[in-house]
Design a protein around this motif. Structure first.
Motif, mmCIF file in Angstrom:
data_model
loop_
_atom_site.group_PDB
_atom_site.id
_atom_site.type_symbol
_atom_site.label_atom_id
_atom_site.label_comp_id
_atom_site.label_asym_id
_atom_site.label_seq_id
_atom_site.Cartn_x
_atom_site.Cartn_y
_atom_site.Cartn_z
ATOM 1 N N TRP A 22 14.189 -22.254 94.753
ATOM 2 C CA TRP A 22 15.267 -21.553 94.055
ATOM 3 C C TRP A 22 16.305 -22.537 93.529
ATOM 4 N N VAL A 23 16.753 -23.442 94.381
ATOM 5 C CA VAL A 23 17.757 -24.430 93.956
ATOM 6 C C VAL A 23 17.179 -25.332 92.867
ATOM 7 N N GLY A 24 15.957 -25.793 93.044
ATOM 8 C CA GLY A 24 15.341 -26.680 92.064
ATOM 9 C C GLY A 24 15.089 -26.021 90.720
ATOM 10 N N THR A 25 14.857 -24.729 90.724
ATOM 11 C CA THR A 25 14.569 -24.005 89.481
ATOM 12 C C THR A 25 15.829 -23.605 88.747
ATOM 13 N N GLY A 30 24.310 -28.772 89.160
ATOM 14 C CA GLY A 30 24.999 -29.006 90.422
ATOM 15 C C GLY A 30 25.013 -27.724 91.232
ATOM 16 N N ILE A 31 25.447 -27.816 92.463
ATOM 17 C CA ILE A 31 25.455 -26.659 93.355
ATOM 18 C C ILE A 31 26.894 -26.266 93.636
ATOM 19 N N THR A 32 27.224 -25.028 93.301
ATOM 20 C CA THR A 32 28.556 -24.499 93.599
ATOM 21 C C THR A 32 28.476 -23.631 94.851
ATOM 22 N N VAL A 39 22.134 -18.480 98.331
ATOM 23 C CA VAL A 39 20.857 -19.021 98.797
ATOM 24 C C VAL A 39 20.802 -19.062 100.324
ATOM 25 N N LEU A 40 21.876 -19.517 100.941
ATOM 26 C CA LEU A 40 21.866 -19.664 102.395
ATOM 27 C C LEU A 40 21.931 -18.325 103.131
#
Length: 170
Positions: A22-25, A30-32, A39-40
């Motif tokens: 999910w994060v890679g796609t 960047g991650i907010t 996600v977590l």
């Protein structure tokens, strides 16, 4: 590659794989906190174990000699967000990026389609982010047709998704 039904002891592996894919796609810049919190909270071992045990879910994993490298989750009795004509959803099809391009996604999809057919479904639907060109090309190549648009929501933010459907072969 060996395909098999998911087992409760797979829950943490499925959660980790889900976070990775999910994060890679979807998070290219960047991650907010907005996305990290989603996600977590969404991809936890406890939630994955609950899905494995749920009678309206079918989860099939692909396992290599080192562990799980992909999975498909099919949700039964889940009407599409448009007209509700299709009652079975490919809720998730995730393959680790380093294992993509080897036929694994196609093998998992075919196993999911077979499971849906065996459960009595005559068609199947799914959504994918409208900006995910590789996934869109993959589903079109697998016989799915784009039937409309919907929104994927995280709290108060919406993201356009394409809705696809396919009649199951009998």
């Amino acid at each position: 590659m060996a395909l098999r039904p998911a087992r409760p002891e797979d829950a943490s592996s499925l959660a980790a794989l889900s976070v990775e894919v999910w994060v890679g796609t979807y998070l290219r810049q960047g991650i907010t906190a907005h996305f990290a919190d989603y996600v977590l909270s969404e991809f936890t071992p406890a939630r994955m174990e609950a899905l494995i045990h749920a009678p309206d879910q079918t989860i099939i994993v692909s396992q290599n000699e080192d562990g799980i490298d992909g999975y498909i989750r099919v949700s039964h009795r889940c009407p599409d967000p448009l007209a509700g004509d299709h009652q079975t959803e490919v809720a998730t099809l995730y393959v680790r990026s380093r294992h993509q391009g080897k036929g694994l996604g196609r093998a998992l999809l075919l196993a999911g389609l077979q499971a849906a057919h065996e459960a009595g479904a005559t068609s199947i639907w799914l959504t994918t982010n409208s900006e995910n060109a590789p996934a869109i090309a993959f589903y079109l190549a697998q016989g799915f047709e784009r039937i409309g648009l919907t929104q994927f929501r995280i709290e108060d933010q919406a993201y356009q998704n394409d809705v696809f459907a396919r009649v199951l072969d009998h």
